[in-house]
Design a protein around this motif. Structure first.
Motif, short mmCIF file in Angstrom:
data_model
loop_
_atom_site.label_atom_id
_atom_site.label_comp_id
_atom_site.label_asym_id
_atom_site.label_seq_id
_atom_site.Cartn_x
_atom_site.Cartn_y
_atom_site.Cartn_z
N ARG A 271 -76.26 98.32 -18.82
CA ARG A 271 -77.45 97.71 -19.42
C ARG A 271 -77.79 96.39 -18.73
O ARG A 271 -78.97 96.12 -18.44
N LEU B 26 -81.18 95.57 -16.76
CA LEU B 26 -82.04 94.42 -17.06
C LEU B 26 -82.19 93.51 -15.85
O LEU B 26 -83.27 92.96 -15.59
N GLU C 216 -84.22 92.01 -23.35
CA GLU C 216 -83.34 92.55 -24.38
C GLU C 216 -84.09 92.70 -25.70
O GLU C 216 -83.91 93.69 -26.42
N GLU D 221 -86.20 95.71 -25.48
CA GLU D 221 -85.39 96.93 -25.57
C GLU D 221 -84.98 97.21 -27.00
O GLU D 221 -84.98 98.37 -27.45
N LYS E 250 -87.88 98.74 -28.80
CA LYS E 250 -88.05 100.14 -28.43
C LYS E 250 -87.04 101.03 -29.16
O LYS E 250 -87.38 102.12 -29.63
N ARG E 251 -85.79 100.57 -29.27
CA ARG E 251 -84.79 101.38 -29.96
C ARG E 251 -85.13 101.54 -31.44
O ARG E 251 -84.96 102.61 -32.02
#
Length: 220
Positions: free
Chosen positions: A157, A161, A188, A191, A194-195
């Protein structure tokens, strides 16, 4: 005689101080008097005075004196018998420091039983821990695998990034700079959003699928 002896001693001291040996044989100087002996009669026994120390006048000293000299000591045997308070102290002392054989055997047996009980409990604990050992080892190995997997995911990850930040802002930026760290934090956050959206969609899709299945069951 004493004066002559002192003169001879003086010549010897002067000769010794001058490094020469005195002429003639050395003589031992004797005192011109004899010490007078003390006129004490030590054939009897000592009776403690009224103002003497306690260890000479106490019950133990009186009993010892009577035990050695008997009635000649002037003491009465019935007066030497311990009183109620002293008898109580003697009984307590004997009960604490001079137990009977039965009490010693009972205490030894009780101590032996307690040691056997503790030994059995320790053996049970060891057996229970040994029975749990395979599961504990498997849990440890599983946790270790999960930790390694998380570390690999975190590493991937971070690399992803980092590559995204470089694609956006170029490769000239220093990864250790504060500006680069702020950009990584922003990525982050994106992200995480989005999750969350993906999880919400999955829940909605799952709820919609269950509703469709229920309606289909009702129509059938």
């Amino acid at each position: 005689m004493a004066a002559a002896a002192l003169r001879g001693l003086g010549r010897w001291v002067r000769a010794a101080s001058s490094g020469l040996r005195p002429a003639g044989p050395q003589r031992t100087v004797q005192a011109a008097y004899n010490a007078r002996r003390l006129g004490l009669d030590l054939s009897g026994f000592y009776l403690p005075q009224a103002g003497g120390p306690e260890w000479q006048r106490g019950p133990r000293a009186r009993r010892k004196l009577y035990g050695r000299w008997g009635s000649a000591s002037g003491l009465q045997a019935d007066a030497l018998w311990p009183g109620p308070g002293e008898l109580l102290q003697l009984r307590l002392h004997q009960a604490e420091w001079e137990p009977s054989l039965q009490r010693m055997q009972s205490d030894f047996r009780a101590r032996e039983l307690e040691e056997q009980k503790q030994r059995r409990e320790r053996q049970k604990l060891i057996a229970a821990n040994m029975a749990k050992m395979p599961k504990m080892v498997e849990d440890w190995r599983r946790e270790k695998r999960e930790l390694k997997a998380k570390q690999r995911e975190e590493k991937l990850r971070r690399e992803r990034l980092l590559s995204e930040a470089r694609e956006r802002f170029g490769y000239s930026i220093d990864p250790r700079s504060a500006k680069f760290q702020e950009m990584v934090k922003e990525l982050e956050k994106e992200e995480k959003k989005k999750r969350k959206l993906m999880k919400r969609r999955r829940r909605e899709e799952g709820a919609g699928g269950e509703a469709r299945a229920a309606s289909a069951a009702d129509t059938s």
